[in-house]
Motif scaffolding. Structure first.
Motif, PDB file in Angstrom:
ATOM      1  N   ARG A  17       7.409   7.831  -0.042  1.00 33.92           N
ATOM      2  CA  ARG A  17       6.748   7.438   1.202  1.00 33.92           C
ATOM      3  C   ARG A  17       5.324   6.922   0.921  1.00 33.92           C
ATOM      4  NH1 ARG A  17       5.891  12.310   4.521  1.00 33.92           N
ATOM      5  NH2 ARG A  17       8.115  12.597   4.176  1.00 33.92           N
ATOM      6  N   LEU A  18       4.602   7.654   0.089  1.00 33.06           N
ATOM      7  CA  LEU A  18       3.230   7.257  -0.250  1.00 33.06           C
ATOM      8  C   LEU A  18       3.224   5.873  -0.900  1.00 33.06           C
ATOM      9  CD1 LEU A  18       0.214   7.725  -0.694  1.00 33.06           C
ATOM     10  CD2 LEU A  18       0.765   9.147  -2.674  1.00 33.06           C
ATOM     11  N   LYS A  19       4.136   5.675  -1.811  1.00 30.11           N
ATOM     12  CA  LYS A  19       4.205   4.385  -2.504  1.00 30.11           C
ATOM     13  C   LYS A  19       4.500   3.247  -1.518  1.00 30.11           C
ATOM     14  CE  LYS A  19       6.644   4.716  -6.230  1.00 30.11           C
ATOM     15  NZ  LYS A  19       7.893   4.668  -7.006  1.00 30.11           N
ATOM     16  N   ASP A  20       5.459   3.485  -0.648  1.00 30.21           N
ATOM     17  CA  ASP A  20       5.793   2.466   0.352  1.00 30.21           C
ATOM     18  C   ASP A  20       4.584   2.140   1.234  1.00 30.21           C
ATOM     19  OD1 ASP A  20       8.337   2.362  -0.607  1.00 30.21           O
ATOM     20  OD2 ASP A  20       9.237   3.582   0.971  1.00 30.21           O
ATOM     21  N   GLN A  21       3.879   3.184   1.647  1.00 31.07           N
ATOM     22  CA  GLN A  21       2.713   2.967   2.516  1.00 31.07           C
ATOM     23  C   GLN A  21       1.634   2.161   1.782  1.00 31.07           C
ATOM     24  OE1 GLN A  21       1.797   7.055   3.513  1.00 31.07           O
ATOM     25  NE2 GLN A  21       2.967   6.987   5.418  1.00 31.07           N
ATOM     26  N   LEU A  22       1.390   2.520   0.536  1.00 36.40           N
ATOM     27  CA  LEU A  22       0.344   1.819  -0.213  1.00 36.40           C
ATOM     28  C   LEU A  22       0.734   0.368  -0.488  1.00 36.40           C
ATOM     29  CD1 LEU A  22      -0.835   4.587  -2.710  1.00 36.40           C
ATOM     30  CD2 LEU A  22      -1.912   3.866  -0.577  1.00 36.40           C
ATOM     31  N   LEU A  23       2.004   0.155  -0.772  1.00 34.79           N
ATOM     32  CA  LEU A  23       2.437  -1.222  -1.043  1.00 34.79           C
ATOM     33  C   LEU A  23       2.369  -2.092   0.201  1.00 34.79           C
ATOM     34  CD1 LEU A  23       5.350  -0.580  -3.567  1.00 34.79           C
ATOM     35  CD2 LEU A  23       3.096  -1.550  -4.038  1.00 34.79           C
ATOM     36  N   ASP A  24       2.427  -1.461   1.360  1.00 34.24           N
ATOM     37  CA  ASP A  24       2.238  -2.206   2.604  1.00 34.24           C
ATOM     38  C   ASP A  24       0.778  -2.610   2.807  1.00 34.24           C
ATOM     39  OD1 ASP A  24       4.799  -2.354   3.466  1.00 34.24           O
ATOM     40  OD2 ASP A  24       4.676  -0.680   4.883  1.00 34.24           O
ATOM     41  N   ILE A  25      -0.127  -1.843   2.229  1.00 32.39           N
ATOM     42  CA  ILE A  25      -1.563  -2.077   2.445  1.00 32.39           C
ATOM     43  C   ILE A  25      -2.130  -3.088   1.461  1.00 32.39           C
ATOM     44  CG2 ILE A  25      -3.860  -1.003   2.323  1.00 32.39           C
ATOM     45  CD1 ILE A  25      -2.468   1.647   3.197  1.00 32.39           C
ATOM     46  N   ILE A  26      -1.746  -2.944   0.197  1.00 34.26           N
ATOM     47  CA  ILE A  26      -2.456  -3.727  -0.825  1.00 34.26           C
ATOM     48  C   ILE A  26      -2.004  -5.192  -0.828  1.00 34.26           C
ATOM     49  CG2 ILE A  26      -2.656  -1.639  -2.228  1.00 34.26           C
ATOM     50  CD1 ILE A  26      -0.825  -3.086  -4.300  1.00 34.26           C
ATOM     51  N   ASP A  27      -2.832  -6.008  -1.452  1.00 30.62           N
ATOM     52  CA  ASP A  27      -2.528  -7.419  -1.643  1.00 30.62           C
ATOM     53  C   ASP A  27      -2.040  -7.571  -3.091  1.00 30.62           C
ATOM     54  OD1 ASP A  27      -2.627 -10.118  -2.298  1.00 30.62           O
ATOM     55  OD2 ASP A  27      -4.293 -10.507  -0.948  1.00 30.62           O
ATOM     56  N   LEU A  28      -0.757  -7.796  -3.240  1.00 28.72           N
ATOM     57  CA  LEU A  28      -0.167  -7.817  -4.593  1.00 28.72           C
ATOM     58  C   LEU A  28      -0.711  -8.950  -5.454  1.00 28.72           C
ATOM     59  CD1 LEU A  28       3.534  -6.890  -3.743  1.00 28.72           C
ATOM     60  CD2 LEU A  28       1.985  -5.532  -5.143  1.00 28.72           C
ATOM     61  N   GLU A  29      -1.217  -9.980  -4.789  1.00 28.05           N
ATOM     62  CA  GLU A  29      -1.772 -11.111  -5.550  1.00 28.05           C
ATOM     63  C   GLU A  29      -3.168 -10.806  -6.082  1.00 28.05           C
ATOM     64  OE1 GLU A  29      -0.271 -14.218  -5.987  1.00 28.05           O
ATOM     65  OE2 GLU A  29       1.515 -13.249  -5.177  1.00 28.05           O
ATOM     66  N   GLU A  30      -3.875  -9.959  -5.351  1.00 30.92           N
ATOM     67  CA  GLU A  30      -5.295  -9.743  -5.646  1.00 30.92           C
ATOM     68  C   GLU A  30      -5.584  -8.397  -6.297  1.00 30.92           C
ATOM     69  OE1 GLU A  30      -7.974 -11.655  -4.894  1.00 30.92           O
ATOM     70  OE2 GLU A  30      -6.817 -13.310  -4.044  1.00 30.92           O
TER      71      GLU A  30
END
Lengths: 96, 96
Positions: free
Chosen positions: B50-63
């Protein structure tokens, strides 16, 4: 052993940026830089002591925070990476 | 399990600073902030997902760069801290 080193320093000052450069240079003798101020180092007990002594000589204990964590091996099963670490220009993103 | 989360984001932009605030807020549901962008979280397998999913929703994977590391326990024997983490004002040191 595998040790993760995380270093928190204010890069608002040239002294802080200089300390970060010196910390990075020292850690690179023992491993790799994976984020601006995060380093994965593979060391034996003697190297760990030496690395720690060198880093403690560089950092400002009043201003900075330095942490060492033992990581579970094998690394590939106990580390996950997301995003684009390769795109980061470690030097230039610090000069703000 | 004990997981160290390290997050690398450029705080030169307000969007970057906002993402860091959101990452910090999310991680604080599972643990503590120990440096500006380093968090110690204690989670079970379901919470980790759950934590991983939440964080991946927040961050900018390109940056941004986001990393998870399993830490060897007990923590007190496998972590060393130096310097003055308590002195760091996490919010203000980021607004440069």
């Amino acid at each position: 052993m595998l040790v993760l080193i995380t270093y928190d320093v204010s890069t608002e000052t040239s002294e802080g940026r200089r300390r970060l450069r010196r910390v990075a240079k020292t850690c690179l003798n023992y491993g790799q830089r994976v984020q601006k101020s995060v380093f994965e180092c593979r060391v034996n007990t003697m190297e760990m002591k030496r690395l720690k002594d060198q880093l403690l000589d560089i950092i400002d204990l009043e201003e900075d925070s330095l942490r060492f964590y033992r990581i579970i091996e094998p690394l590939e099963k106990n580390r996950e990476e997301f995003g684009n670490s390769k795109a980061i220009d470690f030097e230039n993103t610090l000069i703000v």
